[in-house]
Design a protein around this motif. Structure first.
Motif, mmCIF file in Angstrom:
data_model
loop_
_atom_site.group_PDB
_atom_site.id
_atom_site.type_symbol
_atom_site.label_atom_id
_atom_site.label_comp_id
_atom_site.label_asym_id
_atom_site.label_seq_id
_atom_site.Cartn_x
_atom_site.Cartn_y
_atom_site.Cartn_z
ATOM 1 N N UNK A 167 31.949 19.605 38.142
ATOM 2 C CA UNK A 167 33.260 20.215 38.382
ATOM 3 C C UNK A 167 34.259 19.888 37.273
ATOM 4 N N UNK A 168 34.033 18.796 36.561
ATOM 5 C CA UNK A 168 34.924 18.451 35.453
ATOM 6 C C UNK A 168 34.634 19.301 34.224
ATOM 7 N N UNK A 169 33.341 19.558 33.954
ATOM 8 C CA UNK A 169 32.968 20.328 32.771
ATOM 9 C C UNK A 169 33.020 21.836 33.008
ATOM 10 N N UNK A 170 32.623 22.284 34.214
ATOM 11 C CA UNK A 170 32.571 23.724 34.490
ATOM 12 C C UNK A 170 32.859 23.972 35.967
ATOM 13 N N UNK A 171 34.143 24.091 36.344
ATOM 14 C CA UNK A 171 34.495 24.306 37.756
ATOM 15 C C UNK A 171 33.890 25.585 38.337
ATOM 16 N N UNK A 172 33.782 26.633 37.517
ATOM 17 C CA UNK A 172 33.222 27.897 38.005
ATOM 18 C C UNK A 172 31.750 27.725 38.392
ATOM 19 N N UNK A 173 30.990 27.034 37.551
ATOM 20 C CA UNK A 173 29.590 26.766 37.862
ATOM 21 C C UNK A 173 29.470 25.901 39.104
ATOM 22 N N UNK A 174 30.334 24.894 39.214
ATOM 23 C CA UNK A 174 30.301 24.004 40.376
ATOM 24 C C UNK A 174 30.536 24.790 41.671
ATOM 25 N N UNK A 175 31.505 25.698 41.654
ATOM 26 C CA UNK A 175 31.770 26.515 42.840
ATOM 27 C C UNK A 175 30.610 27.450 43.136
ATOM 28 N N UNK A 182 37.422 21.945 45.502
ATOM 29 C CA UNK A 182 38.746 21.523 45.957
ATOM 30 C C UNK A 182 38.698 20.124 46.561
ATOM 31 N N UNK A 183 37.656 19.837 47.322
ATOM 32 C CA UNK A 183 37.503 18.498 47.904
ATOM 33 C C UNK A 183 37.358 17.444 46.818
ATOM 34 N N UNK A 184 36.542 17.738 45.799
ATOM 35 C CA UNK A 184 36.355 16.796 44.697
ATOM 36 C C UNK A 184 37.663 16.594 43.951
ATOM 37 N N UNK A 185 38.441 17.654 43.791
ATOM 38 C CA UNK A 185 39.739 17.558 43.106
ATOM 39 C C UNK A 185 40.667 16.595 43.843
#
Length: 299
Positions: A167-175, A182-185
């Motif tokens: 999620x830090x490097x690629x939020x779109x891929x993580x989603x 959002x929880x990780x954020x």
């Protein structure tokens, strides 16, 4: 342990705790949000005291975490509403921090919650504020708090390492692969909040920003691997804390200020001499490129 050893240990705990947590802020380009949270948690501390009438660490942690999460929520709310991210951070940061300062002046002026202490901290008083936990006496409260937060942060990073990394490097891929971005954020924002309040007594709200950002930014210039970046960032925080203490003792200046100054010096050295991202290496690469281009033209 001696008086000096407790101060050095406290500074080292601040350095490694903030350094490890700050790596993810660097990767997410959220340095200024860390600045905002480090100030707005003052409101959480004040509200926690006004509700509980106690300065115990658990109440401060809860108050700081709640306001830290609210800060991140309000910034994201304004940003999604069309306000630029830097402007949203500025509005939320100044508003919540100002409310905290006003509440201190009006309702908490006669207790150990003064603005100067919250902003600058005073690590020299740490060894005198001791508590007895688990049968151990003479251990400063700040050491217990910082040690607990360090264990908590390391545990969270270990359990959610993959989620934090992707999620830090690629939020779109993580989603896309089902990671609750959002929880990780907000989990990361909670980590920043409790780390900040645990560091208040030693480096204060302003200088904790340096501890959160500079070690991670320095480690980012030295490696492209996240696990190595985490280790380097924590090590840089410890080195800066220990070196800053002895520099402050030698020059008779603010200890927390000296720690932040050493961090700046370390970053400046790495910024120039980093093997892959430093100014010197880039200059040499550019020089080699120009020379090779001239050789090709001549041939």
């Amino acid at each position: 342990m001696s008086y000096e050893a407790w101060i050095v240990l406290t500074g080292a705990l601040v350095g490694v705790t903030c350094g490890v947590t700050g790596c993810f802020l660097i990767l997410r380009r959220m340095a200024m949000l860390a600045d905002a949270i480090s100030h707005t948690v003052l409101l959480g501390i004040v509200l926690a005291f006004l509700i509980s009438h106690s300065l115990d660490g658990i109440y401060m942690f809860i108050g700081a975490a709640i306001v830290g999460l609210l800060t991140a929520f309000f910034v994201q709310l304004l940003n999604s509403g069309g306000v630029q991210s830097d402007a949203a951070i500025g509005v939320v940061f100044t508003s919540l921090f100002a409310i905290g300062v006003i509440l201190i002046s009006l309702l908490a002026g006669n207790i150990h919650l003064d603005v100067d202490h919250a902003l600058m901290g005073e690590i020299t008083f740490i060894p005198w504020d001791t508590v007895e936990w688990f049968g151990l006496t003479g251990v400063p409260k700040a050491v217990w708090m910082l040690g607990t937060v360090l264990v908590l942060n390391v545990t969270i990073i270990t359990l959610f390492y993959k989620e934090l990394k992707i999620s830090s490097f690629d939020p779109a891929l993580a989603a896309a692969i089902g990671i609750p971005v959002l929880f990780i954020h907000y989990l990361l924002m909670g980590m920043v909040s409790v780390t900040t309040v645990a560091s208040f007594d030693s480096v204060g709200a302003i200088l904790v920003v340096a501890m959160l950002i500079v070690p991670g930014a320095t480690a980012y210039l030295l490696t492209d691997k996240l696990s190595v970046m985490l280790i380097l960032s924590g090590a840089i925080g410890v080195v800066a804390a220990v070196s800053g203490y002895y520099a402050a003792t030698l020059l008779n200046v603010s200890i927390s200020g000296a720690m932040a100054t050493v961090l700046g010096l370390i970053f400046a050295i790495v910024f120039v001499l980093s093997p892959s991202h430093g100014l010197l290496s880039k200059w040499m690469m550019k020089k080699k490129y120009i020379q090779s281009k001239k050789q090709l033209q001549q041939s």
